[in-house]
Design an enzyme around this catalytic site. Structure first.
Site, PDB file in Angstrom:
ATOM      1  N   LEU A 167     -38.670 -33.822  -7.111  1.00  0.00           N
ATOM      2  CA  LEU A 167     -39.890 -33.018  -7.087  1.00  0.00           C
ATOM      3  C   LEU A 167     -39.760 -31.787  -7.985  1.00  0.00           C
ATOM      4  O   LEU A 167     -40.533 -31.587  -8.912  1.00  0.00           O
ATOM      5  CB  LEU A 167     -40.202 -32.592  -5.642  1.00  0.00           C
ATOM      6  CG  LEU A 167     -41.361 -31.610  -5.439  1.00  0.00           C
ATOM      7  CD1 LEU A 167     -42.680 -32.241  -5.875  1.00  0.00           C
ATOM      8  CD2 LEU A 167     -41.437 -31.181  -3.972  1.00  0.00           C
ATOM      9  N   THR A 168     -38.749 -30.960  -7.723  1.00  0.00           N
ATOM     10  CA  THR A 168     -38.578 -29.679  -8.413  1.00  0.00           C
ATOM     11  C   THR A 168     -38.395 -29.838  -9.922  1.00  0.00           C
ATOM     12  O   THR A 168     -37.735 -30.769 -10.391  1.00  0.00           O
ATOM     13  CB  THR A 168     -37.354 -28.950  -7.832  1.00  0.00           C
ATOM     14  OG1 THR A 168     -37.597 -28.687  -6.457  1.00  0.00           O
ATOM     15  CG2 THR A 168     -37.085 -27.649  -8.547  1.00  0.00           C
ATOM     16  N   SER A 174     -41.025 -23.976  -5.581  1.00  0.00           N
ATOM     17  CA  SER A 174     -41.903 -23.914  -4.414  1.00  0.00           C
ATOM     18  C   SER A 174     -43.353 -24.212  -4.775  1.00  0.00           C
ATOM     19  O   SER A 174     -44.101 -24.755  -3.965  1.00  0.00           O
ATOM     20  CB  SER A 174     -41.810 -22.525  -3.762  1.00  0.00           C
ATOM     21  OG  SER A 174     -40.507 -22.280  -3.288  1.00  0.00           O
ATOM     22  N   GLY A 207     -30.576 -34.055  -6.021  1.00  0.00           N
ATOM     23  CA  GLY A 207     -29.316 -34.560  -5.483  1.00  0.00           C
ATOM     24  C   GLY A 207     -29.179 -36.056  -5.672  1.00  0.00           C
ATOM     25  O   GLY A 207     -30.134 -36.806  -5.459  1.00  0.00           O
ATOM     26  N   ARG A 342      -5.138 -15.019  18.407  1.00  0.00           N
ATOM     27  CA  ARG A 342      -4.660 -13.953  17.520  1.00  0.00           C
ATOM     28  C   ARG A 342      -4.465 -12.678  18.344  1.00  0.00           C
ATOM     29  O   ARG A 342      -5.419 -12.137  18.902  1.00  0.00           O
ATOM     30  CB  ARG A 342      -5.690 -13.708  16.416  1.00  0.00           C
ATOM     31  CG  ARG A 342      -5.394 -12.515  15.510  1.00  0.00           C
ATOM     32  CD  ARG A 342      -4.274 -12.786  14.546  1.00  0.00           C
ATOM     33  NE  ARG A 342      -4.261 -11.821  13.451  1.00  0.00           N
ATOM     34  CZ  ARG A 342      -3.352 -11.818  12.490  1.00  0.00           C
ATOM     35  NH1 ARG A 342      -2.372 -12.718  12.489  1.00  0.00           N
ATOM     36  NH2 ARG A 342      -3.402 -10.931  11.523  1.00  0.00           N
ATOM     37  N   GLN A 361     -15.070  -7.454  18.913  1.00  0.00           N
ATOM     38  CA  GLN A 361     -14.980  -8.874  18.558  1.00  0.00           C
ATOM     39  C   GLN A 361     -15.971  -9.693  19.376  1.00  0.00           C
ATOM     40  O   GLN A 361     -16.602 -10.622  18.861  1.00  0.00           O
ATOM     41  CB  GLN A 361     -13.543  -9.379  18.784  1.00  0.00           C
ATOM     42  CG  GLN A 361     -13.227 -10.699  18.088  1.00  0.00           C
ATOM     43  CD  GLN A 361     -12.905 -10.527  16.606  1.00  0.00           C
ATOM     44  OE1 GLN A 361     -13.190  -9.495  16.006  1.00  0.00           O
ATOM     45  NE2 GLN A 361     -12.320 -11.543  16.004  1.00  0.00           N
ATOM     46  N   GLN A 362     -16.101  -9.368  20.649  1.00  0.00           N
ATOM     47  CA  GLN A 362     -17.070 -10.065  21.499  1.00  0.00           C
ATOM     48  C   GLN A 362     -18.484  -9.866  20.968  1.00  0.00           C
ATOM     49  O   GLN A 362     -19.263 -10.817  20.860  1.00  0.00           O
ATOM     50  CB  GLN A 362     -16.971  -9.544  22.937  1.00  0.00           C
ATOM     51  CG  GLN A 362     -15.649  -9.803  23.615  1.00  0.00           C
ATOM     52  CD  GLN A 362     -15.474  -8.961  24.867  1.00  0.00           C
ATOM     53  OE1 GLN A 362     -16.438  -8.482  25.453  1.00  0.00           O
ATOM     54  NE2 GLN A 362     -14.222  -8.766  25.280  1.00  0.00           N
ATOM     55  N   ARG A 364     -19.436  -9.152  17.999  1.00  0.00           N
ATOM     56  CA  ARG A 364     -19.628  -9.785  16.696  1.00  0.00           C
ATOM     57  C   ARG A 364     -19.818 -11.294  16.807  1.00  0.00           C
ATOM     58  O   ARG A 364     -20.557 -11.885  16.018  1.00  0.00           O
ATOM     59  CB  ARG A 364     -18.420  -9.500  15.786  1.00  0.00           C
ATOM     60  CG  ARG A 364     -18.234  -8.055  15.422  1.00  0.00           C
ATOM     61  CD  ARG A 364     -16.919  -7.833  14.687  1.00  0.00           C
ATOM     62  NE  ARG A 364     -16.934  -8.380  13.331  1.00  0.00           N
ATOM     63  CZ  ARG A 364     -15.884  -8.395  12.522  1.00  0.00           C
ATOM     64  NH1 ARG A 364     -14.716  -7.917  12.952  1.00  0.00           N
ATOM     65  NH2 ARG A 364     -15.971  -8.881  11.308  1.00  0.00           N
ATOM     66  N   GLU A 460     -35.904 -27.566  -0.084  1.00  0.00           N
ATOM     67  CA  GLU A 460     -37.052 -27.921   0.766  1.00  0.00           C
ATOM     68  C   GLU A 460     -37.941 -26.702   1.015  1.00  0.00           C
ATOM     69  O   GLU A 460     -38.676 -26.628   1.991  1.00  0.00           O
ATOM     70  CB  GLU A 460     -36.598 -28.526   2.106  1.00  0.00           C
ATOM     71  CG  GLU A 460     -35.736 -29.766   1.998  1.00  0.00           C
ATOM     72  CD  GLU A 460     -36.514 -31.009   1.598  1.00  0.00           C
ATOM     73  OE1 GLU A 460     -37.750 -30.928   1.515  1.00  0.00           O
ATOM     74  OE2 GLU A 460     -35.891 -32.049   1.360  1.00  0.00           O
TER      75      GLU A 460
END
Length: 709
Positions: A167-168, A174, A207, A342, A361-362, A364, A460
């Site tokens: 298509l593109t 777009s 693709g 870790r 960390q939690q 994030r 898409e």
């Protein structure tokens, strides 16, 4: 046998089945967190997917692990040519395995989504190459063509041809309406003549086209012999000879080279010079040409015909939504397992603690874990909604409900693709950083996941452009409501709450404590207000622009930032939350699984909502310091509550070690042992460089090589 004995026997048998489907995970450093979990990860896996889906997934993963063709290679060892060869051979092998027959697909369509998920988790390039040929190419033919085109679908299934979707163009992406490739009908020869007027009209980014596609669905402007242009239509075009892979006369086709990710897929370009194709290669569901050269269409409105001709793109957006969720699951699984093993710093010099114990960390990571669960449920439900639409198309349902269902799914998929791909992109980057330097090592796969997810934000439809489709859909309901034409009601119910528009806008944030906010209905009610407010403000902004003399185009263009774009995102976040809220509150959820699922739902809702705090205050839904603080504190409390469940929640969604392919995230939790082993297995890792002599030369440096003017 007494009833109690029979019950025990049944439970024992069920446990044996579970152990076969979901074997116990190895003992090791991760066991500490697994033992802290508030639920059994196997029970949650079975509740979410069912034994049949778990078995199907296991069959696919086992086949890949046992097949030498799918053996893992060290990062960087494969040339571009070799990687693409392997991806093609693997794609062909997947088709040979025929994991999902047509009969099984009809009985359990969700298995198709599972198959895609499995291939994506192994290698995104494999999934994309497979999808473009066996789904996108064939679906475009099935939905836009007629019985005369079924031969192409059969040839794909028999691996006689290999397809792509074109298509593109270089100068248009777009803006599909203005594609410039032409297809002119020659009534005497009963052929279409395809031409690319210049290099800007070259089809690109296709693709499978770069090296392997033999056939393409090509979109071109259809011209009849009288010189009239009838707009964009789809054609099946042979690009290469399947026996030699040489390009056809009149076709210039090539490869676009290295990309930022998904390099196993050969994206290509093609130009046509007086290429003649048979008349019957026009996919004629939306329009056809009589032998005399007269154009025929059941669509009187060219806009409707154009929309129908591009209807296949919704299926792509639905699948990309799932692909984004898949990438998010991979990234968060790696980061959570790493964080649980870790150890850094601690309350005393003698004690180091897992970094998952740290609030930062939690904060994030765990919201992204909640997002993975909420978005996966939404992705499954949207897929089944699309199947319903597709069945209606197959049976030529012309009802008003079918048409409205198509509009609703289009609006949902145009927003869910941006939400899923952006959440995965931001999540993958956060996971990469949360794993420190080890996350930067290619062998641990976080860079690959991030890079392979990147194009989901573009193909898409560019995410920001797509969101305009969703906001237009919502604004159309406001227009109809103002004109008192119809009640606001859609087939899937995603906009039904807008019927209470005026009442909702009178609501205010009422939670007075963290305990109140842990109920996901708090975020859900806030989202209803947020969508209504943004819808009202977007409508007012557009009307104001019009009153100031702007054209429709200018008014819409000037109403996007802070208005329509925010509206579309808030709406899809609301829809994801609403569906997940209903799911987690359902009476079918086992009592032992309810707390963790409800916590995930509440966390996702508040975390997503917190990004809109400025608007919530701006519109008066929240006032004073308290609402913002309560929401922040609840997010942190939910992260802390879910911390001990995080590893078990990952165990439910993570693929086997071979598929995950990340040394720092293997199921045994032996972080450093696995990392060390993988490092030593690298190609020439202990050898001196091949250019060592250049370093060791004894020649003195004489003079200077600095250039002189």
């Amino acid at each position: 046998m007494t009833p109690s004995t029979a019950t025990k026997a049944k439970e024992t048998n069920s446990e044996k089945v579970l152990d076969v489907l979901l074997p116990d995970l190895p003992k090791g450093p991760l066991s500490v967190y697994r033992e802290k979990s508030s639920f059994c990860w196997k029970e949650l896996a079975v509740f979410l997917d069912g034994e049949d889906i778990i078995l199907f997934r296991k069959i696919i993963f086992t086949a890949l692990e046992n097949d030498p063709l799918f053996a893992r290679h060290t990062e960087g060892d494969l040339s571009l040519e070799k990687y693409r060869e392997l991806t093609f051979l693997r794609c062909k092998r997947i088709m040979e395995y025929d994991f999902l027959t047509q009969e099984e697909l009809m009985a359990q369509p969700l298995k198709l989504l599972v198959l895609w998920n499995c291939l994506a988790m192994y290698d995104m390039s494999l999934l994309v190459k497979y999808l473009l040929n066996s789904q996108v190419f064939t679906n475009a033919i099935a939905s836009a063509g007629s019985e005369r085109h079924s031969k192409f679908v059969e040839q794909v299934r028999n691996m006689e041809i290999f397809g792509c979707f074109s298509l593109t163009e270089i100068s248009h992406g777009s803006d599909a309406k203005h594609m410039r490739t032409t297809a002119t009908f020659d009534a005497n020869a009963k052929e279409f003549i395809l031409n690319s007027p210049d290099f800007e009209a070259a089809k690109c980014w296709v693709g499978n086209l770069g090296k392997t596609a033999t056939h393409a669905v090509v979109y071109a402007q259809l011209y009849t012999p009288d010189g009239m242009c009838h707009g964009l239509h789809a054609f099946v075009v042979q690009i290469r000879d399947p026996k030699t892979l040489m390009s056809m006369p009149g076709v210039m086709v090539g490869d676009m080279g290295w990309k930022l990710g998904i390099n196993g897929v050969d994206n290509g370009f093609v130009m046509f010079h007086n290429l003649r194709i048979p008349q019957e290669n026009l996919l004629n569901r939306t329009g056809d040409v009589a032998p005399t050269g007269t154009y025929i269409s059941s669509f009187k409105d060219p806009k409707q015909r154009f929309g129908a001709s591009l209807g296949t793109l919704s299926s792509g957006r639905v699948s990309i939504t799932d692909v984004g969720v898949c990438n998010l699951k991979l990234a968060i699984s790696i980061a959570i397992r790493f964080s649980a093993t870790r150890r850094q710093f601690g309350p005393t010099d003698k004690e180091e603690i897992p970094v998952l114990e740290y609030q930062m960390q939690q904060w994030r990571l765990i919201p992204y874990l909640a997002a993975a669960y909420a978005l996966e449920h939404f992705s499954k439900s949207l897929f089944m909604n699309f199947i319903e639409l597709h069945v209606g198309l197959m049976f030529k349902d012309k009802s008003a409900r079918q048409a409205e269902l198509g509009r609703e799914i289009h609006a949902l998929s145009c927003a869910s693709k941006p939400l899923a791909s952006w959440t995965a992109q931001h999540g993958a980057q956060e996971c990469r950083e949360a794993c420190g330097g080890h996350g930067f090592l290619a062998m641990n796969r976080l860079g690959e996941i991030r890079n392979d997810n990147d194009p989901n934000c573009t193909y898409e439809g560019d995410n920001n452009v797509l969101l305009q489709q969703t906001s237009n859909y919502l604004l159309s309901w406001v227009t109809m409501k103002h004109e008192d034409k119809v009640p606001i009601e859609s087939p899937l119910g995603s906009v039904n709450f807008l019927e209470r528009f005026d009442d909702i806008l009178g609501h205010r944030f009422t939670a007075s404590s963290v305990k109140d906010c842990i109920d996901s209905s708090v975020a859900l009610v806030a989202y209803e207000w947020l969508v209504c407010y943004l819808l009202r403000e977007s409508y007012k902004k557009f009307q104001k622009e019009k009153q100031n003399g702007s054209s429709d185009f200018e008014a819409r263009n000037n109403s996007q930032v802070y208005y329509c774009r925010s509206l579309a995102l808030a709406f899809i976040e609301y829809t994801v939350l609403q569906r997940y809220h209903e799911y987690t509150q359902d009476s079918s959820v086992p009592p032992n699984l309810q707390p963790v699922l409800k916590h995930l739902c509440a966390l996702y809702g508040l975390w997503a909502l917190s990004k809109h705090m400025a608007v919530l205050y701006q519109g008066g839904y929240c006032t004073g310091e308290q609402p913002g603080r309560i929401i922040q504190h609840t997010i942190l409390d939910l992260c802390a509550v879910l911390k001990d469940d995080a590893v078990a929640l990952v165990d439910v969604i993570v693929p086997p070690d071979f598929i995950l392919n990340s040394p720092i995230a293997r199921a045994d939790g032996e972080l450093y042992k696995n990392l060390w082993t993988t490092m030593l297995q690298g190609s020439k890792v202990l050898e001196r460089p091949s250019w060592w002599a250049e370093f060791c030369t004894n020649k003195p440096i004489i003079g200077s090589l600095r250039p002189k003017l």
